[in-house]
Design an enzyme around this catalytic site. Structure first.
Site, short mmCIF file in Angstrom:
data_model
loop_
_atom_site.label_atom_id
_atom_site.label_comp_id
_atom_site.label_asym_id
_atom_site.label_seq_id
_atom_site.Cartn_x
_atom_site.Cartn_y
_atom_site.Cartn_z
CG HIS A 1 -10.67 3.42 2.76
ND1 HIS A 1 -11.29 3.57 4.11
CD2 HIS A 1 -9.22 3.59 2.86
CE1 HIS A 1 -10.16 3.71 5.03
NE2 HIS A 1 -9.21 3.92 4.45
CG ASN A 2 -10.86 -1.71 -2.34
OD1 ASN A 2 -11.83 -0.72 -2.65
ND2 ASN A 2 -10.22 -2.00 -3.28
CG HIS B 1 -2.01 1.19 1.35
ND1 HIS B 1 -1.62 2.32 1.51
CD2 HIS B 1 -3.28 0.97 0.89
CE1 HIS B 1 -2.69 3.03 1.46
NE2 HIS B 1 -3.72 2.34 1.04
CG ASP C 1 -4.72 5.13 -12.50
OD1 ASP C 1 -4.55 4.68 -11.16
OD2 ASP C 1 -3.68 5.38 -13.12
#
Length: 749
Positions: free
Chosen positions: A103-104, A55, A512
């Site tokens: 923010h999965n 991340h 994107d």
């Protein structure tokens, strides 16, 4: 204390697993600290673990992103892929600022908090460039709404995600104006929440996410630091596991009531010219923000962690350093401006603390209660490994498939209209305040009051004294990208591009948010590389800059999601008073099909409804798309309304144009190539449906000379009639069709 310099292979493997690192990475750390002649402190190894997470450092994607995205700028871009958000020229005085991120993982574990903090974080990304946030965008991907398996039912996830977005955006006073919603069983238990924000800033007030001045004071302001969100970036950099308490602890807690005055205070301080550098405290907390901002400016610093304002007084130093508590900003100011910023923070009731100062040194130093607990080279701390991941094209048998036709088109269409991917989004979008601030000119819904239809793009007016506007559209077509990641991504971009054209705007920039599975899987990396290759080719062909982006890997539970490159396209419109909307405007106006509908149902909602599996996706003609733009530019004055042909095909374009007013459409599709179901439901190609002012039809035809154009019908009073070869496929009152379409989500939301 972690004993890595003397640890056995088994011990190193265990340490690496607990930190979210690989065995090879912990060996790299062992060798580094052996060179220093000591073991790392707790805070040092925790800082490295979060800094080296997927991340934070993009270790699996960085190599390929540089290969394909380098140079995707234009003469009107100001900052692209350099700071926390992209900055693009709007007019001679102002720039717009834009960013989108996922923010999965947090939203899968705690849907309300995960979605809310996704919105809060993206607002701070724009704010830290010195911009006033003016609009929010959210593209959401959910599983089957009837799914009740797993820890959380899909209906619970849907309602809580929407609730988190609603409550945060509404309470902070920023309109949620655009986005998309997709339902597919592949996302069961693993929703994708892509949040975007657009801001506006005077060009001479842009703030950088870096600091290059020695002796500046380093300030943390806003919310206090607590144990919420610890290891958030590590958690988002691995495959989600059910029933893991660590998952819930990694989800941050948002507070929009603090955010609203924080925005005012930051903007006032920026207006006063006293901020030298600024970064938001999001993923990685102080560890990421401090290290990245100092390193980007070729500086270092000394930090006193005991000065950080805490929610929990008994926090360990490493917890303070990596906590991702929300509503915090990190600033660098000249010491002479401390009293000025103190007054501003006092005015808005914002807590702050001076936690350190900048130094011209290679090493970052952190102290706590007078003890030095970190002393490390910033280049090593922030660099992280870079992987050239292997990739492999998935093996599949490619064959042409024909979807069966329904026995009764009218009955099928009535059922199709209630499909969650086809029906209206009223139940979701009407929960958002999309008019607060008074800058939303074309709303998510267009048409008569209480008789609206979906807009192709939203238009906002970000500068009060100007009639120029920004057009916003966001989404993806995972069903197509799953068949062919390159051409599927091209079709995603074509749809966004046509959304802007149909609204009367000119495409201006691209952002994107790339959502994929496990990068250690060579087939996943192939899909990722093909998708970014398509984005690169599209931007180079159209001349559009790619201004910011985000990569989210490890989106899988028991199975991997479909590759989901979510694309946010921003357009400019020189005069918002000349914007185009979707709804039909007058009776007996001619209706034209511009561009091409490809006679193929691959990746379509019709194909999903028929349970057909396609393995080949037709190509998208980029030259036709560019010609279409030029034709629309030269004929706008003669056009009453436009609607792109995408989800649901030509059928839904006809119906949605009819749903927003008293006027329907009578169309003859006989001359369109393909079988009946392909003509009506294909979502491929570059088609746009155009209503032309009857008195200007001849002028329109003469000006529309570069791309394919075909008259297929006229607007009529209150009905939709679709004919082929002398027979009616559909002949129905618009209101009856609309009543089915607008209630499709009533059972779920």
């Amino acid at each position: 204390m972690y004993n890595i310099i003397e640890g056995t292979n088994e011990e190193l493997t265990k340490i690496a697993s607990g930190l979210g690192l690989t065995y090879d990475e912990i060996v790299m750390l062992r060798n580094y600290f052996r060179g220093l002649g000591r073991n790392p402190t707790d805070i040092e190894i925790q800082a490295i673990a979060q800094g080296w997470s997927e991340h934070s450092c993009y270790k699996s994607s960085k190599l390929y992103l540089k290969k394909y995205f380098s140079g995707l700028k234009s003469d009107y871009t100001i900052l692209t892929m350099e700071d926390d958000a992209g900055v693009i020229s709007f007019d001679s005085n102002y720039a717009y600022v834009v960013k989108m991120e996922s923010h999965n993982h947090p939203s899968a574990v705690e849907p309300y908090g995960g979605a809310a903090t996704g919105v809060g974080g993206i607002i701070r990304d724009v704010l830290c460039m010195g911009a006033q946030p003016v609009a929010l965008v959210d593209s959401l991907y959910f599983g089957d709404p009837d799914n009740e398996k797993g820890n959380l039912t899909e209906r619970f996830i849907i309602n809580r995600v929407v609730g988190g977005i609603r409550d945060y955006g509404n309470r902070v006073g920023i309109p949620t104006v655009a986005g998309s919603v997709n339902f597919n069983p592949i996302y069961n238990g693993m929703p994708l929440v892509n949040a975007g924000c657009i801001g506006i800033v005077r060009k001479d007030h842009v703030v950088r996410s870096r600091i290059s001045k020695e002796g500046d004071l380093l300030i943390v302001c806003g919310g206090r630091t607590g144990r919420d969100g610890i290891h958030g970036v590590n958690f988002a950099s691995k495959i989600l596991k059910a029933d893991n308490e660590e998952n819930r602890n990694a989800v941050q807690l948002g507070n929009p009531i603090i955010k609203e005055p924080l925005i005012h205070a930051i903007l006032e301080a920026n207006e006063a010219g006293i901020i030298d550098g600024m970064k938001d405290l999001g993923g990685g907390g102080l560890s990421s923000a401090v290290s990245e901002m100092l390193f980007a400016g070729d500086m270092s610093g000394i930090i006193n962690l005991d000065r950080v304002l805490l929610k929990d007084s008994n926090m360990e130093p490493w917890e303070i350093w990596v906590s991702e508590s929300q509503e915090r900003m990190f600033l660098a100011i000249d010491p002479s401006n401390l009293e000025k910023i103190k007054k501003i923070f006092g005015k808005w009731g914002i807590e702050y603390s001076v936690i350190g100062e900048t130094l011209k040194s290679p090493n970052l130093i952190i102290q706590h209660n007078g003890e030095k607990i970190l002393d490390m080279d910033l280049s090593f701390l922030t660099g992280g490994p870079v992987y050239a991941r292997s990739y492999r094209k998935p093996e599949k048998v490619e064959k042409t498939v024909l979807d069966r036709e329904p026995e009764n088109y009218r009955n099928f269409i009535l059922e199709f209209l209630s499909n969650p991917n086809i029906c209206s989004r009223f139940n979701i979008v009407r929960q958002y305040d999309f008019t607060v601030r008074g800058d939303t000119i074309v709303k998510p819904f267009a048409g008569m009051p209480n008789h609206e239809t979906h807009s192709d793009a939203t238009i906002i007016k970000p500068v009060e004294e100007s009639y120029q506007g920004l057009c916003l559209t966001s989404g993806s077509i995972p069903e197509m990208v799953g068949i062919d990641p390159y051409w599927g991504t091209m079709h995603v971009l074509s749809e966004g591009y046509r959304n802007i054209l149909s609204s009367g705007g000119t495409p201006h920039s691209v952002v994107d948010a790339l959502n994929f599975g496990n990068p250690a899987n060579p087939e996943t990396m192939y899909r990722f590389i093909e998708s970014i290759h398509a984005i690169s080719d599209f931007c180079r062909a159209t001349g559009l800059p790619l201004v910011s982006g985000n990569v989210s890997f490890y989106n899988e539970t028991e199975w991997e999601i479909l590759p989901t490159p979510n694309m946010l396209l921003i357009g400019k419109i020189e005069d918002i008073r000349k914007a185009k909307t979707v709804e039909a405007k007058h009776s007996r106006n001619p209706v034209y099909l511009a561009g091409t509908i490809l006679p193929d149902l691959a990746g379509s909602q019709y194909s999903s409804a028929m349970h057909t599996r396609h393995s080949i996706l037709p190509h998208m003609d980029i030259n036709e798309l560019i010609a279409l733009k030029d034709d629309i530019d030269s004929s706008k004055d003669y056009i009453e309304s436009m609607h792109d042909i995408s989800t649901g095909g030509l059928l839904m374009s006809i119906l949605e144009m009819s749903f927003g007013s008293h006027y329907g459409i009578e169309a003859d599709i006989s001359s369109i190539p393909g079988r009946t179901n392909e003509k009506l439901f294909s979502e491929l190609g570059n088609g746009i449906l155009i209503e032309v002012r009857k008195s200007d039809e001849e002028k329109f035809r003469k000006s529309f000379s570069r791309s394919k154009l075909e008259k297929i019908g006229v607007t009529i009073e209150g009905e939709v009639r679709i004919m082929e070869n002398g027979r009616y496929i559909l002949s129905e009152k618009s209101n009856k069709l609309r009543s089915v379409w607008e209630k499709g989500l009533d059972s779920y939301i």
